[in-house]
Design a protein around this motif. Structure first.
Motif, PDB file in Angstrom:
ATOM      1  N   GLU A 370      -6.733   1.519  -4.075  1.00 59.38           N
ATOM      2  CA  GLU A 370      -5.289   1.477  -4.298  1.00 59.38           C
ATOM      3  C   GLU A 370      -4.496   1.617  -3.005  1.00 59.38           C
ATOM      4  O   GLU A 370      -3.385   1.088  -2.892  1.00 59.38           O
ATOM      5  N   VAL A 371      -5.042   2.307  -1.998  1.00 60.01           N
ATOM      6  CA  VAL A 371      -4.316   2.468  -0.745  1.00 60.01           C
ATOM      7  C   VAL A 371      -4.231   1.158   0.027  1.00 60.01           C
ATOM      8  O   VAL A 371      -3.331   0.979   0.864  1.00 60.01           O
ATOM      9  N   LEU A 372      -5.154   0.237  -0.238  1.00 59.17           N
ATOM     10  CA  LEU A 372      -5.127  -1.051   0.443  1.00 59.17           C
ATOM     11  C   LEU A 372      -4.021  -1.958  -0.083  1.00 59.17           C
ATOM     12  O   LEU A 372      -3.756  -3.016   0.493  1.00 59.17           O
ATOM     13  N   TYR A 373      -3.380  -1.557  -1.167  1.00 62.94           N
ATOM     14  CA  TYR A 373      -2.269  -2.342  -1.710  1.00 62.94           C
ATOM     15  C   TYR A 373      -0.948  -2.025  -1.015  1.00 62.94           C
ATOM     16  O   TYR A 373       0.067  -2.665  -1.316  1.00 62.94           O
ATOM     17  N   ILE A 374      -0.919  -1.066  -0.113  1.00 61.61           N
ATOM     18  CA  ILE A 374       0.351  -0.677   0.520  1.00 61.61           C
ATOM     19  C   ILE A 374       1.037  -1.856   1.199  1.00 61.61           C
ATOM     20  O   ILE A 374       2.255  -2.041   1.033  1.00 61.61           O
ATOM     21  N   PRO A 375       0.326  -2.712   1.974  1.00 62.01           N
ATOM     22  CA  PRO A 375       1.031  -3.882   2.537  1.00 62.01           C
ATOM     23  C   PRO A 375       1.632  -4.797   1.473  1.00 62.01           C
ATOM     24  O   PRO A 375       2.711  -5.367   1.687  1.00 62.01           O
ATOM     25  N   SER A 376       0.961  -4.935   0.342  1.00 63.13           N
ATOM     26  CA  SER A 376       1.534  -5.776  -0.723  1.00 63.13           C
ATOM     27  C   SER A 376       2.791  -5.128  -1.294  1.00 63.13           C
ATOM     28  O   SER A 376       3.754  -5.830  -1.642  1.00 63.13           O
ATOM     29  N   TYR A 377       2.824  -3.806  -1.381  1.00 66.25           N
ATOM     30  CA  TYR A 377       4.028  -3.127  -1.851  1.00 66.25           C
ATOM     31  C   TYR A 377       5.169  -3.313  -0.854  1.00 66.25           C
ATOM     32  O   TYR A 377       6.342  -3.401  -1.236  1.00 66.25           O
ATOM     33  N   LEU A 378       4.822  -3.385   0.405  1.00 65.35           N
ATOM     34  CA  LEU A 378       5.835  -3.614   1.429  1.00 65.35           C
ATOM     35  C   LEU A 378       6.495  -4.977   1.226  1.00 65.35           C
ATOM     36  O   LEU A 378       7.726  -5.115   1.343  1.00 65.35           O
ATOM     37  N   LEU A 379       5.690  -5.984   0.915  1.00 67.89           N
ATOM     38  CA  LEU A 379       6.237  -7.324   0.676  1.00 67.89           C
ATOM     39  C   LEU A 379       7.078  -7.353  -0.593  1.00 67.89           C
ATOM     40  O   LEU A 379       8.115  -8.031  -0.649  1.00 67.89           O
ATOM     41  N   VAL A 380       6.658  -6.621  -1.618  1.00 65.70           N
ATOM     42  CA  VAL A 380       7.462  -6.516  -2.835  1.00 65.70           C
ATOM     43  C   VAL A 380       8.806  -5.864  -2.514  1.00 65.70           C
ATOM     44  O   VAL A 380       9.849  -6.234  -3.085  1.00 65.70           O
ATOM     45  N   THR A 381       8.803  -4.917  -1.599  1.00 65.65           N
ATOM     46  CA  THR A 381      10.047  -4.262  -1.187  1.00 65.65           C
ATOM     47  C   THR A 381      11.025  -5.283  -0.617  1.00 65.65           C
ATOM     48  O   THR A 381      12.238  -5.209  -0.868  1.00 65.65           O
ATOM     49  N   ILE A 382      10.511  -6.227   0.163  1.00 66.51           N
ATOM     50  CA  ILE A 382      11.379  -7.284   0.709  1.00 66.51           C
ATOM     51  C   ILE A 382      12.015  -8.079  -0.425  1.00 66.51           C
ATOM     52  O   ILE A 382      13.222  -8.367  -0.408  1.00 66.51           O
ATOM     53  N   TRP A 383      11.229  -8.420  -1.412  1.00 64.98           N
ATOM     54  CA  TRP A 383      11.779  -9.166  -2.557  1.00 64.98           C
ATOM     55  C   TRP A 383      12.818  -8.333  -3.305  1.00 64.98           C
ATOM     56  O   TRP A 383      13.811  -8.872  -3.804  1.00 64.98           O
ATOM     57  N   ILE A 384      12.581  -7.023  -3.409  1.00 61.61           N
ATOM     58  CA  ILE A 384      13.571  -6.159  -4.065  1.00 61.61           C
ATOM     59  C   ILE A 384      14.897  -6.221  -3.333  1.00 61.61           C
ATOM     60  O   ILE A 384      15.975  -6.282  -3.951  1.00 61.61           O
TER      61      ILE A 384
END
Length: 670
Positions: A370-384
């Motif tokens: 689950e910690v390896l998903y942090i970069p993907s969450y960062l990209l989702v933040t951009i979309w937000i």
């Protein structure tokens, strides 16, 4: 508020460089400072288990971390832990993660401002700034990232590099042949690669984005095609800057001779090599060869479709845990904005990077993926962030008033709500579990040179911290499964075999119910909570020998019944001596049944031999194991001779492993 999102305007925005205004710097600084205060307030106060425990002592002694080595993190951590006069070393390394996390939050704001200049455009900068600030704050309190910001770990530094690489990539695309930008982008990407190789997940998105930004008729931005000679020269500069940071991996072989735990001497004949200081050893370490078995490659996509859908459902659930349904909806609005505005370069940059990262994580079967998903969450933040801007513009367009700003009031509620939801889950400010476990152990008069054994590597890291940082009980040796790759150390049973063979005193660091099937245990109050291992459980021959096989997997080589003459209501103890003939495919349950003359069962005992620590699936061919059953006879029984039967079955199907074996009898007297 003015709407400037038409495709024709946004499409040419990359030709106008993003200028960092004073307001942007101030907002980024405030976000970073506020995040730092939050992370330090919720930071773990001292020693931790697991990888965090490892990263609390390895940088301080300039040691070697587990693959892939993380040389940049180790060297930066050495400077940090020696120069920061704050608390103990463990706490300093926890704050080290907080530092990089706070920088990441501030840099995310700058990244989104740069992207919004290209996609949204317009002269009214307030909406873009508010959206970027709210989205950055949302990421700051996302569960996984916040959780990594309060413990010693490598992922906040990795997240910082992900944001910085993307920001420098945007600057480079505006002037691809400007040497300063080439050097900054390539060198930073090389540093990121020297830290965590999953930075490679950004490459597909950046490559496609760059191709789409090149001139194609009248659709592209005005980036002149350079001469081949210039391209070759600047390309070589970029490659050199990209590869130069990888020389940091030479730290591993150069430092290895001075690291105290690269080779651990269990006995003269038992040398445990944790890091092989050879060319092949270096390559295996930096490529993480030991984790290759965790990659689920070569899968039949359609044949495993149910499994894939399950994994994708987990991805969605993890994402919901970070941003909630509101955050996910805002992200979809932001994605739709990019599609509607035909911002294919920036859509490919974010979406392809997201897909590549998630796909790798789906193929990588490790426990803490689950910690390896942090970069993907960062990209989702951009979309937000883009979702917030889009909603604001839409409200303004419909109402014809400046009420679009009210959307941001709604937006502020998202990070506030996430803060309230995630605080109890990630707050580590009172986490002293590792100290509470190990301080009593190290205060006990454990014999010099003893081997301390755990079934869990994570539990052993605090011992190494105390030994290498504080210099306590350096005579003790900690062992755990998979400490080295040799099959003898694959599980707790093998570790105990090796520890006993060394001739040293051996102790378990905690109770492990079920290990009595493997070893003899002798608790001593003066040494609690440790438990001494005094030998193998089945070291002596059984009182009654036999040879009864169960379906060719295991055989019963003997048994003991004590006592053989009892009264109704007494307790009966039975020892079963098992010998595996081949690896057992499941964790079986063993049983002992006491039956009367008519074959009716009057008493029984069923349990899983070895418990959770050494179940039958871990038993090794040829070893002898002692399985003890205790049976309470019914108080209403009559005097007679009762037969005793034993065997194994698979729970919960109750499928027997071969036929039951008659192992003797017991006489019940009046």
């Amino acid at each position: 508020m003015r709407c400037s999102s038409s495709p024709s305007v946004a499409r040419d925005s990359n030709s106008s460089p993003f200028v960092l205004a004073s307001w942007d710097k101030w907002i980024a600084g405030i976000l970073a400072g506020g995040s730092a205060a939050l992370y330090i307030r919720t930071c773990a106060p001292s020693l931790l288990f697991g990888d965090s425990g490892e990263f609390q002592f390895v940088p301080y002694i300039l040691g070697i971390a587990h693959p892939t080595g993380y040389p940049l993190y180790v060297m930066l951590g050495w400077l940090w832990s020696h120069l920061l006069p704050l608390g103990n070393v463990a706490y300093r390394m926890n704050v080290f993660s907080s530092f990089w996390a706070a920088l990441t939050v501030g840099t995310i704001f700058l990244l989104m401002r740069s992207l919004m200049t290209r996609i949204v455009g317009g002269s009214d900068l307030a909406p873009a700034r508010m959206a970027a600030g709210i989205a950055s704050a949302t990421f700051a309190v996302s569960q996984t990232f916040w959780g990594q910001a309060v413990i010693a770990e490598v992922y906040t530094l990795h997240a910082f590099f992900v944001v910085l690489v993307l920001l420098l990539f945007l600057r480079w695309t505006q002037s691809p042949l400007q040497r300063a930008r080439i050097v900054a982008f390539a060198f930073t990407f090389g540093l990121a690669l020297a830290h965590h190789r999953t930075i490679l997940a950004l490459l597909p998105g950046m490559f496609v984005c760059f191709l789409l930004l090149r001139p194609v008729g009248d659709r592209g931005v005005s980036v002149a095609l350079p001469r081949a000679r210039v391209v070759w020269r600047e390309g070589m500069v970029g490659i050199t800057c990209l590869l130069a940071p990888l020389l940091l991996y030479l730290y591993l072989p150069l430092r290895a001779p001075y690291v105290p735990y690269t080779t651990i001497s269990l006995s003269r004949e038992q040398q445990l090599v944790l890091y092989k200081n050879t060319a092949q050893g270096l390559l295996d370490h930096i490529t993480g060869a030991i984790f290759a078995e965790n990659l689920r490659l070569g899968l039949d996509l359609w044949g495993t479709m149910p499994s894939w859908t399950t994994h994708l459902a987990v991805v969605v659930e993890l994402l919901r845990g970070q941003f909630g349904l509101v955050g996910i909806c805002l992200a979809f609005v932001g994605l739709a904005r990019m599609v509607w505005a035909r911002q294919w370069p920036w859509l490919s940059l974010t979406a392809l990077s997201y897909i590549t990262g998630v796909l790798f994580n789906l193929l990588y079967a490790i426990g803490d993926v689950e910690v390896l998903y942090i970069p993907s969450y960062l990209l989702v933040t951009i979309w937000i962030g883009f979702g917030l801007v889009t909603l604001s513009e839409t409200v303004t367009r419909v109402s014809r008033h400046r009420v679009g700003y009210s959307v941001f009031l709604f937006g502020v509620a998202l990070p506030v709500w996430l803060f309230v939801q995630h605080l109890p889950q990630v707050d580590r400010s009172s986490d002293v579990a590792a100290e509470a476990m190990w301080r009593p152990i190290l205060e006990r008069p454990i014999p010099s040179g003893a081997v301390l054994v755990s079934n869990d590597r994570d539990e052993m890291m605090p011992l190494w911290y105390y030994q290498y940082v504080e210099g306590r009980r350096q005579d003790l040796l900690g062992l755990f499964p998979r400490i080295v790759a040799e099959p003898e150390y694959r599980d707790i049973g093998g570790v105990l075999d090796q520890a006993i063979a060394s001739g040293r005193p051996v102790f378990l660091i905690k109770p492990m119910p079920g290990l009595e099937v493997k070893v003899q245990l002798q608790p001593r109050e003066a040494l609690a909570p440790t438990i001494q291992v005094v030998g193998l459980a089945a070291a002596r021959s059984p009182m009654h020998r036999m040879d009864a096989q169960l379906d060719g997997y295991v055989r019963l080589i003997g048994y003991e019944v004590m006592p053989t003459v009892v009264r109704a209501g007494d307790t009966l103890t039975l020892h079963l001596y098992w010998e595996p003939l081949q690896p057992l495919p499941h964790n079986y349950t063993s049983y002992v049944h006491v039956v009367d003359e008519q074959g009716n069962r009057i008493a029984q005992s069923d349990h899983r031999p070895g418990g959770v620590y050494y179940p039958t699936s871990l038993w090794k061919q040829g070893e002898h194991l002692l399985d003890t059953h205790t049976i309470m006879l019914p108080s209403t029984g009559h005097a007679a001779v009762y037969q005793i039967w034993a065997g194994m079955y698979l729970y919960p199907t109750i499928q027997p492993l071969g036929a039951a074996v008659r192992i003797g009898s017991v006489t019940v007297m009046d």
